[in-house]
Design a protein around this motif. Structure first.
Motif, PDB file in Angstrom:
ATOM      1  N   GLU A 362       0.883  -1.357   0.010  1.00 16.67           N
ATOM      2  CA  GLU A 362       0.003   0.173   0.143  1.00 16.67           C
ATOM      3  C   GLU A 362       0.835   1.086   0.171  1.00 16.67           C
ATOM      4  OE1 GLU A 362      -3.702   1.619   2.814  1.00 16.67           O
ATOM      5  OE2 GLU A 362      -3.374  -0.712   2.591  1.00 16.67           O
ATOM      6  N   ALA A 363       1.914   0.987   1.037  1.00 20.24           N
ATOM      7  CA  ALA A 363       2.986   2.488   1.011  1.00 20.24           C
ATOM      8  C   ALA A 363       3.515   2.413  -0.427  1.00 20.24           C
ATOM      9  CB  ALA A 363       3.955   1.931   1.904  1.00 20.24           C
ATOM     10  N   ALA A 364       3.680   1.577  -1.333  1.00 22.62           N
ATOM     11  CA  ALA A 364       4.385   1.974  -2.680  1.00 22.62           C
ATOM     12  C   ALA A 364       3.353   2.524  -3.408  1.00 22.62           C
ATOM     13  CB  ALA A 364       4.715   0.535  -3.300  1.00 22.62           C
ATOM     14  N   GLU A 365       1.836   2.006  -3.258  1.00 17.99           N
ATOM     15  CA  GLU A 365       1.285   2.759  -4.197  1.00 17.99           C
ATOM     16  C   GLU A 365       0.709   4.034  -3.823  1.00 17.99           C
ATOM     17  OE1 GLU A 365      -3.112   0.893  -4.190  1.00 17.99           O
ATOM     18  OE2 GLU A 365      -1.957  -0.839  -4.883  1.00 17.99           O
ATOM     19  N   LEU A 366       0.964   4.333  -2.459  1.00 17.03           N
ATOM     20  CA  LEU A 366       0.817   5.789  -2.201  1.00 17.03           C
ATOM     21  C   LEU A 366       1.840   6.528  -2.554  1.00 17.03           C
ATOM     22  CD1 LEU A 366      -0.430   5.371   1.626  1.00 17.03           C
ATOM     23  CD2 LEU A 366      -1.540   6.622  -0.163  1.00 17.03           C
ATOM     24  N   LEU A 367       3.176   5.896  -2.636  1.00 12.36           N
ATOM     25  CA  LEU A 367       4.361   6.573  -3.110  1.00 12.36           C
ATOM     26  C   LEU A 367       4.142   7.054  -4.566  1.00 12.36           C
ATOM     27  CD1 LEU A 367       7.273   4.877  -1.385  1.00 12.36           C
ATOM     28  CD2 LEU A 367       6.591   7.254  -1.107  1.00 12.36           C
ATOM     29  N   GLU A 368       3.700   6.002  -5.285  1.00 10.53           N
ATOM     30  CA  GLU A 368       3.268   6.095  -6.742  1.00 10.53           C
ATOM     31  C   GLU A 368       2.200   7.382  -7.074  1.00 10.53           C
ATOM     32  OE1 GLU A 368       4.648   5.335 -10.184  1.00 10.53           O
ATOM     33  OE2 GLU A 368       5.175   3.949  -8.611  1.00 10.53           O
ATOM     34  N   ASP A 369       1.434   7.362  -6.263  1.00  7.39           N
ATOM     35  CA  ASP A 369       0.325   8.309  -6.454  1.00  7.39           C
ATOM     36  C   ASP A 369       1.022   9.919  -6.105  1.00  7.39           C
ATOM     37  OD1 ASP A 369      -1.651   6.807  -7.000  1.00  7.39           O
ATOM     38  OD2 ASP A 369      -2.651   6.763  -5.001  1.00  7.39           O
ATOM     39  N   ALA A 370       1.760  10.116  -4.975  1.00  6.30           N
ATOM     40  CA  ALA A 370       2.670  11.153  -4.826  1.00  6.30           C
ATOM     41  C   ALA A 370       3.252  11.489  -5.802  1.00  6.30           C
ATOM     42  CB  ALA A 370       3.518  11.054  -3.504  1.00  6.30           C
ATOM     43  N   LEU A 371       4.137  10.671  -6.558  1.00  2.68           N
ATOM     44  CA  LEU A 371       4.875  10.817  -7.626  1.00  2.68           C
ATOM     45  C   LEU A 371       4.067  11.510  -8.680  1.00  2.68           C
ATOM     46  CD1 LEU A 371       7.603   8.185  -7.822  1.00  2.68           C
ATOM     47  CD2 LEU A 371       7.788  10.694  -7.855  1.00  2.68           C
ATOM     48  N   ASP A 372       2.922  10.875  -9.036  1.00  2.00           N
ATOM     49  CA  ASP A 372       2.171  11.584 -10.348  1.00  2.00           C
ATOM     50  C   ASP A 372       1.712  12.934  -9.757  1.00  2.00           C
ATOM     51  OD1 ASP A 372       2.343   8.941 -11.411  1.00  2.00           O
ATOM     52  OD2 ASP A 372       0.487   8.463 -11.072  1.00  2.00           O
ATOM     53  N   GLU A 373       1.468  13.036  -8.706  1.00  2.00           N
ATOM     54  CA  GLU A 373       0.992  14.491  -8.062  1.00  2.00           C
ATOM     55  C   GLU A 373       1.915  15.422  -8.123  1.00  2.00           C
ATOM     56  OE1 GLU A 373      -2.166  14.932  -7.610  1.00  2.00           O
ATOM     57  OE2 GLU A 373      -2.640  16.415  -6.395  1.00  2.00           O
ATOM     58  N   LEU A 374       3.263  15.096  -7.682  1.00  2.00           N
ATOM     59  CA  LEU A 374       4.609  15.838  -7.859  1.00  2.00           C
ATOM     60  C   LEU A 374       4.663  16.320  -9.621  1.00  2.00           C
ATOM     61  CD1 LEU A 374       6.365  17.074  -5.881  1.00  2.00           C
ATOM     62  CD2 LEU A 374       8.023  15.082  -6.441  1.00  2.00           C
ATOM     63  N   LYS A 375       4.552  15.520 -10.240  1.00  2.00           N
ATOM     64  CA  LYS A 375       4.695  15.612 -11.675  1.00  2.00           C
ATOM     65  C   LYS A 375       3.735  16.674 -12.235  1.00  2.00           C
ATOM     66  CE  LYS A 375       5.590  11.586 -13.767  1.00  2.00           C
ATOM     67  NZ  LYS A 375       5.278  10.363 -14.278  1.00  2.00           N
ATOM     68  N   LEU A 376       2.396  16.364 -11.831  1.00  2.00           N
ATOM     69  CA  LEU A 376       1.354  17.416 -12.126  1.00  2.00           C
ATOM     70  C   LEU A 376       1.794  18.776 -11.628  1.00  2.00           C
ATOM     71  CD1 LEU A 376      -1.928  15.331 -11.736  1.00  2.00           C
ATOM     72  CD2 LEU A 376      -1.018  16.490 -13.783  1.00  2.00           C
ATOM     73  N   ALA A 377       2.056  18.930 -10.083  1.00  2.00           N
ATOM     74  CA  ALA A 377       2.508  20.151  -9.633  1.00  2.00           C
ATOM     75  C   ALA A 377       3.628  20.921 -10.599  1.00  2.00           C
ATOM     76  CB  ALA A 377       2.930  20.079  -8.411  1.00  2.00           C
ATOM     77  N   THR A 378       4.588  19.989 -10.784  1.00  2.00           N
ATOM     78  CA  THR A 378       5.746  20.670 -11.245  1.00  2.00           C
ATOM     79  C   THR A 378       5.238  21.289 -12.822  1.00  2.00           C
ATOM     80  OG1 THR A 378       7.079  18.789 -10.652  1.00  2.00           O
ATOM     81  CG2 THR A 378       8.134  20.120 -12.138  1.00  2.00           C
ATOM     82  N   SER A 379       4.667  20.565 -13.553  1.00  2.00           N
ATOM     83  CA  SER A 379       4.199  20.873 -14.716  1.00  2.00           C
ATOM     84  C   SER A 379       3.309  22.173 -14.790  1.00  2.00           C
ATOM     85  CB  SER A 379       3.428  19.875 -15.693  1.00  2.00           C
ATOM     86  OG  SER A 379       1.915  20.098 -15.762  1.00  2.00           O
ATOM     87  N   GLU A 380       2.357  22.266 -13.726  1.00  2.00           N
ATOM     88  CA  GLU A 380       1.465  23.317 -13.436  1.00  2.00           C
ATOM     89  C   GLU A 380       2.489  24.727 -13.030  1.00  2.00           C
ATOM     90  OE1 GLU A 380      -1.660  23.066 -10.738  1.00  2.00           O
ATOM     91  OE2 GLU A 380      -2.582  21.539 -12.017  1.00  2.00           O
ATOM     92  N   LEU A 381       3.490  24.455 -12.251  1.00  2.00           N
ATOM     93  CA  LEU A 381       4.448  25.633 -12.098  1.00  2.00           C
ATOM     94  C   LEU A 381       5.005  25.853 -13.468  1.00  2.00           C
ATOM     95  CD1 LEU A 381       5.767  24.396  -8.723  1.00  2.00           C
ATOM     96  CD2 LEU A 381       4.571  26.261  -9.017  1.00  2.00           C
ATOM     97  N   ARG A 382       5.496  25.352 -14.320  1.00  2.00           N
ATOM     98  CA  ARG A 382       6.054  25.615 -15.260  1.00  2.00           C
ATOM     99  C   ARG A 382       5.126  26.246 -16.293  1.00  2.00           C
ATOM    100  NH1 ARG A 382       6.949  20.566 -17.588  1.00  2.00           N
ATOM    101  NH2 ARG A 382       8.595  20.112 -16.173  1.00  2.00           N
ATOM    102  N   GLU A 383       3.882  25.826 -16.264  1.00  2.00           N
ATOM    103  CA  GLU A 383       2.936  26.649 -16.962  1.00  2.00           C
ATOM    104  C   GLU A 383       2.831  28.125 -16.777  1.00  2.00           C
ATOM    105  OE1 GLU A 383       0.720  26.215 -19.745  1.00  2.00           O
ATOM    106  OE2 GLU A 383       1.896  24.537 -20.014  1.00  2.00           O
ATOM    107  N   LEU A 384       2.744  27.947 -15.193  1.00  2.00           N
ATOM    108  CA  LEU A 384       2.614  29.482 -14.734  1.00  2.00           C
ATOM    109  C   LEU A 384       3.388  30.298 -15.051  1.00  2.00           C
ATOM    110  CD1 LEU A 384       0.473  30.272 -12.765  1.00  2.00           C
ATOM    111  CD2 LEU A 384       1.704  29.829 -10.864  1.00  2.00           C
ATOM    112  N   ALA A 385       4.889  29.902 -14.719  1.00  2.00           N
ATOM    113  CA  ALA A 385       6.066  30.504 -14.997  1.00  2.00           C
ATOM    114  C   ALA A 385       6.140  31.035 -16.616  1.00  2.00           C
ATOM    115  CB  ALA A 385       7.490  29.797 -14.584  1.00  2.00           C
ATOM    116  N   ARG A 386       5.726  30.394 -17.432  1.00  2.00           N
ATOM    117  CA  ARG A 386       5.534  30.465 -18.678  1.00  2.00           C
ATOM    118  C   ARG A 386       4.513  31.956 -19.017  1.00  2.00           C
ATOM    119  NH1 ARG A 386       4.179  26.003 -21.849  1.00  2.00           N
ATOM    120  NH2 ARG A 386       6.007  25.141 -21.398  1.00  2.00           N
ATOM    121  N   GLY A 387       3.516  32.059 -18.471  1.00  2.00           N
ATOM    122  CA  GLY A 387       2.491  32.999 -18.350  1.00  2.00           C
ATOM    123  C   GLY A 387       3.155  34.335 -18.110  1.00  2.00           C
ATOM    124  N   ILE A 388       4.133  34.290 -17.052  1.00  2.00           N
ATOM    125  CA  ILE A 388       4.491  35.581 -16.308  1.00  2.00           C
ATOM    126  C   ILE A 388       5.634  36.034 -17.315  1.00  2.00           C
ATOM    127  CG2 ILE A 388       5.807  36.510 -14.578  1.00  2.00           C
ATOM    128  CD1 ILE A 388       4.740  33.981 -12.824  1.00  2.00           C
TER     129      ILE A 388
END
Ligand code: ATP
Ligand code: MG
Length: 515
Positions: A362-388
């Motif tokens: 279960e821990a490995a699954e949770l880590l997997e989810d966290a990684l996916d979420e982290l990837k999304l956060a990174t790409s959102e930050l990149r998008e945001l920076a591009r707009g600025i």
């Protein structure tokens, strides 16, 4: 000596005739011919000339007028015909000699004086004796007056003295007329300046009554000069509510020769004939003239300056507001997007840590989810920076950045020409946002089949053009996009123009100085 005898002397006759001409002739053009004729006739000379020195300093003597007696022979007429506008150096010939010595001179046989430039001509035309006298005024010698005769005349002291006296009478009148004409010219010059002035010039007397109202004042206030002259300036151009204060201030100027009004530029409210009020800049100066004090008011309509200042203030406020708004948007995006995701990541990691020993799967699954979420956060930050500030703009300049906008547009866009040159970051960013906003507008409103973009340098300015063939009717006051661009450009000394006739497409042009 009896009275009749005095009056019959030729000198006295000439004197009287000339005095009458000088008193009665007002036109400058007829003065010299009449004087020459009067002297020539009464003293029995056949040909007369007046030589003048230029009023302004150096230069030769020029023959200003020639008179020839109708009863004279052909010789005198021939000599006369060659004389107008001839010039003699100030030391040359009989006129030069008289000019230099300042004394009248009598020549018995002119043709025998080889040193005179006109001796040969005199011999050829039969001119013999001559008399020449300076034309003198209080300010010095103005010219000389010269007469010829075809007969030989012996020197006559009395006639010489009469000529000298005539010369000074003529000189005084000529001097006075020159002074009058100088004053007239100065007056005309002054008037021309006042008439051509862009500022209103209003001259008033010590009671505040209008004496002079120039064309700019007529245009600005709506009164003709003839209506304005004689009226109280305060009543004409100051709004009723301010009149009393204006009168008190002006009275102090007259009384004490000082005051806030005098010699300073002040901003007050003016009033046009139709009662409309508008901002003016007023300066009142006292003019130094003999007699009662006079004042000149210089009034400038500063309506446009006020409008420009108000627009500048509004545009600054909008820029600040746009900055605040942008910061709020970024904060919101960070809060709702990346921040939420990072919170989720942190939660996921904490849960995973709690599960890591008891239930590693279960821990490995949770880590997997966290990684996916982290990837999304990174790409959102990149998008945001591009707009600025788009990274591609800083790295590669306008060409790749605009190519990116063009290829991402939902409308077909032709990239006609985009300069590869680099410009200051603020200029590149402005160009980028003009193209981005204009292309977004095309996609949102234009219903266009095609659009085109061009960015090129032209006469020290960077010119950006975005054109579409859509429905037109774009209104820069209709939203905040185009107005925000205009503000951004104005801050760089540039400008935005939008041409968008309904049904004929839209052209947005930005121009930014980039010398
Ligand atoms: N290319 C175009 N063709 C037709 N209409 C246009 C075009 N560009 C703008 N408009 C019209 O002009 C208005 C003003 O545009 P502007 O970009 O200033 O504001 P907006 O797009 O409405 O709002 P914002 O840009 O702030 O999201 C638009 O609402 C639209 O009606
Ligand atoms: Mg818009």
């Amino acid at each position: 000596m009896r009275r009749g005898e005095i009056e019959s002397r030729p000198g006295a006759l000439a004197d009287r005739a000339v005095a009458r001409i000088l008193a009665e002739t007002s036109a400058d053009e007829t003065l010299y011919p009449q004087v020459l004729e009067a002297i020539g006739d009464s003293l029995g000379w056949e040909l007369g000339l007046i030589w003048e020195a230029p009023a302004s300093g150096d230069g030769p003597l020029t023959c200003a007028e020639v008179w020839c007696s109708p009863s004279a022979g052909d010789g005198a007429a021939q000599f006369a015909a060659t004389s107008p506008h001839t010039a003699l150096e100030r030391s040359e010939g009989l006129p030069g000699q008289v000019w230099t010595t300042g004394e009248a001179s009598w020549i018995v046989d002119f043709s025998a004086h080889a040193e005179f430039p006109r001796a040969e001509r005199a011999a050829a035309t039969g001119m013999r004796s001559a008399i020449c006298s300076p034309v003198i005024s209080g300010g010095g010698t103005l010219g000389v007056i010269e007469f010829f005769s075809s007969s030989t005349r012996e020197p006559d002291g009395e006639l010489l003295a009469a000529m000298a006296s005539l010369g000074s009478q003529i000189g005084q009148v000529v001097e006075r007329r020159r002074a009058e004409s100088r004053a007239r010219e100065a007056g005309e010059h002054h008037q021309a300046i006042v008439d051509a002035a862009l500022d209103c010039i209003i001259t008033i007397d010590e009671h505040g009554r209008v004496l002079e109202f120039n064309p700019a004042a007529e245009r600005t206030f709506g009164y003709g000069e003839s209506e304005a002259v004689g009226r109280d300036m305060g009543e004409l151009i100051v709004p009723p509510a301010l009149r009393e204060r204006h009168r008190e201030g002006f009275a102090r100027c007259v009384r004490e020769g000082t005051g806030a009004l005098l010699g300073h530029r002040i901003e007050i409210t003016g009033m046009r004939r139709d009662g409309r009020e508008f901002p003016v800049e007023l300066t009142i100066t006292r003019i130094e003239v003999p007699g009662a004090p006079r004042f000149t008011g210089f009034v400038r309509d500063i309506t446009e300056r006020h409008l420009a200042e108000a627009e500048l203030r509004a545009s600054r406020a909008r820029i600040v507001e746009a900055g605040d708004e942008a910061r709020r948007r970024i904060e919101r995006n960070l809060h709702d997007g990346a921040q939420q995701r990072l919170v989720n990541v942190s939660l996921g990691l904490r849960l995973a840590r709690a599960q890591v020993e008891q239930s590693p799967g279960e821990a490995a699954e949770l880590l997997e989810d966290a990684l996916d979420e982290l990837k999304l956060a990174t790409s959102e930050l990149r998008e945001l920076a591009r707009g600025i500030h788009p990274a591609v703009l800083s790295d590669g300049g306008l060409e790749p950045a605009i190519a990116g906008l063009v290829s991402g547009s939902q409308t077909r866009v032709r990239m006609e020409e985009v300069t590869a040159e680099r410009f200051p970051p603020s200029v590149e960013a402005a160009v980028y946002f003009v193209v981005a906003e204009a292309l977004t507008n095309v996609a949102r409103y234009a219903e266009a089949s095609e659009a085109a973009v061009a960015v090129c340098r032209e006469d020290g300015r960077l010119r950006v053009e975005v054109r579409d063939d859509g429905r037109g009717g774009a209104d820069p006051d209709g939203g905040s996009g185009l107005r925000g661009l205009a503000d951004r450009l104005a801050a760089l000394g540039g400008e935005l123009s939008v041409e968008s006739p309904p049904g004929e497409g839209t052209t947005v042009i930005a121009s930014i100085p980039c010398a």
